[in-house]
Design an enzyme around this catalytic site. Structure first.
Site, PDB file in Angstrom:
ATOM      1  N   ASP A  29       0.857  -1.169   0.000  1.00  0.00           N
ATOM      2  CA  ASP A  29       0.000   0.000   0.000  1.00  0.00           C
ATOM      3  C   ASP A  29       0.910   1.241   0.000  1.00  0.00           C
ATOM      4  O   ASP A  29       2.092   1.147   0.346  1.00  0.00           O
ATOM      5  CB  ASP A  29      -0.892  -0.027   1.246  1.00  0.00           C
ATOM      6  CG  ASP A  29      -1.829   1.166   1.299  1.00  0.00           C
ATOM      7  OD1 ASP A  29      -2.462   1.466   0.274  1.00  0.00           O
ATOM      8  OD2 ASP A  29      -1.912   1.800   2.368  1.00  0.00           O
ATOM      9  N   ASP A  31      -0.232   5.109   0.727  1.00  0.00           N
ATOM     10  CA  ASP A  31      -0.488   6.180   1.691  1.00  0.00           C
ATOM     11  C   ASP A  31      -0.478   5.621   3.115  1.00  0.00           C
ATOM     12  O   ASP A  31      -1.194   4.665   3.414  1.00  0.00           O
ATOM     13  CB  ASP A  31      -1.841   6.838   1.378  1.00  0.00           C
ATOM     14  CG  ASP A  31      -1.933   8.260   1.903  1.00  0.00           C
ATOM     15  OD1 ASP A  31      -0.973   8.726   2.526  1.00  0.00           O
ATOM     16  OD2 ASP A  31      -2.973   8.892   1.688  1.00  0.00           O
ATOM     17  N   ASP A 227      -1.487  -0.336   5.961  1.00  0.00           N
ATOM     18  CA  ASP A 227      -1.703   0.362   7.233  1.00  0.00           C
ATOM     19  C   ASP A 227      -3.169   0.360   7.639  1.00  0.00           C
ATOM     20  O   ASP A 227      -3.496   0.793   8.734  1.00  0.00           O
ATOM     21  CB  ASP A 227      -1.213   1.818   7.152  1.00  0.00           C
ATOM     22  CG  ASP A 227      -2.096   2.679   6.267  1.00  0.00           C
ATOM     23  OD1 ASP A 227      -2.443   2.223   5.153  1.00  0.00           O
ATOM     24  OD2 ASP A 227      -2.464   3.790   6.684  1.00  0.00           O
TER      25      ASP A 227
HETATM   26 MG   LIG Z   1      -2.894   3.257   3.327  1.00  0.00          MG
END
Ligand SMILES: [Mg+2]
Length: 344
Positions: A29, A31, A227
């Site tokens: 991922d 961001d 995240d």
């Molecule tokens: Mg993310």
């Protein structure tokens, strides 16, 4: 380890070897994992360079449909994480692949979105159009900052006529430097409210984008790194792919401890350096609690208790095992004192 025994193993799981030795590709991922806006996440660049040096393949996997892969690769490279266009998998590409499976080759496809979707459709031999007058065979919708009422209305008319509808992703919000802005899920909801249709979804946590990333890396033993529990980790669980949660983004310890089975990562780490190391095992204590490193955790009734010292992430691993132990139910646990004992 067979799939059946792994599914019963304690989570978070330990790993005796560095993850780079066990998994051949990291599906990353962006961001909150590699960058936040214009800033690199601490340790991400160095850890990814080292993972590459050890032979791990990398895929940069984004639900954001607005930017073409080359633009994403250039952004990463400028930030200090060298990336090529072929290593990027976007929800626009996954959506275009889905559309291509639904309509004849060369079909016109109505775009509710921007350049990312337009290019992705062209790569699949489809013809992006902007009006129902051009007789599209399907409608595809993905975030772009230029999407306005006219495009949303055109999408709603198309869906009312029964055209197949594919959405890049359903993220309700889109993080910007000034705060949260409406994401593609919010714009999809606008079309849905006017048309009462329901789209097929390409991006995380659904499988098409995950499959796109695996195809691009030719991964045999992929590891999802993310995240966010309800996109990255939920997608990994659906795909039966192991996952590493990094706590550099949106997930706080209390959210992690409250996670139900579909949202639980295989491993957790403070940051991307967790890709380069072995992971400690959580073990059962004589008194029925859970231990990891210098920490012990257990439930007294519905209250989490954590004692010990050392690496707080070991304590968090023990606390996860305690909170996630069957029989698990949806009733909230009181984890505040335990999280506080770990220093959060
Ligand atoms: Mg993310």
């Amino acid at each position: 380890v067979t799939a059946a025994s792994a599914s019963k193993a304690v989570l978070p799981r330990g790993c005796a070897a560095p993850l780079t030795e066990v998994y051949d590709a990291a599906l990353l991922d962006l961001d909150g994992v590699i960058y936040k806006g214009h800033e690199l996440v601490a340790h991400a660049a160095d850890a990814l360079a080292e993972a590459r040096r050890r032979g791990m393949r990398l895929a940069f996997v984004t639900n954001n449909a607005s930017r073409p892969p080359q633009v994403v690769a250039d952004h990463l490279t400028e930030l200090g994480v060298p990336a090529s266009r072929g290593e990027v998998a976007t929800s626009a590409q996954a959506a275009a692949r889905l559309v291509a499976e639904l309509v004849p080759p060369g079909s016109a496809v109505l775009v509710v979105g921007g350049l990312g979707l337009e290019q992705a459709l062209q790569e699949r031999g489809l013809r992006p159009v902007w009006s129902l007058e051009e007789n599209p065979a399907a409608v595809v919708q993905g975030f772009h900052p230029t999407v306005g009422w006219e495009q949303l209305a055109e999408g709603a008319y198309a869906v009312q006529r029964g055209l197949p509808w594919v959405a890049s992703n359903l993220d309700l919000t889109f993080p910007t430097e000034r705060g949260m802005a409406p994401g593609n899920g919010t714009l999809v909801a606008a079309v849905q409210a006017a048309s009462s249709g329901a789209p097929l979804v390409a991006g995380k946590p659904e499988l098409p984008l995950h499959q796109e990333a695996i195809a691009r890396t030719d991964a045999r033993r992929p590891l999802v790194v993310g995240d966010r529990l309800d996109t990255d980790i939920e997608g990994a669980v659906k795909a039966r792919t192991d996952s590493l949660l990094v706590l550099t983004g949106v997930t706080r310890p209390g959210t992690l401890l409250a996670a139900g089975p579909p949202l639980r990562p295989t491993y957790l780490a403070a940051d991307m350096r967790g890709l380069l190391t072995a992971h400690p095992f959580v073990t059962r204590t004589a008194s029925g609690g859970w231990a990891c490193g210098g920490w012990t955790a257990g439930l007294r009734g519905r209250q989490l208790s954590v004692t010990g010292d050392g690496d707080p992430y070991d304590g968090l691993r023990a606390a996860c095992a305690a909170c996630w132990e069957p029989p698990w139910d949806e009733q909230p646990l009181d984890t505040a004192a335990g999280v506080h004992a770990l220093g959060w």
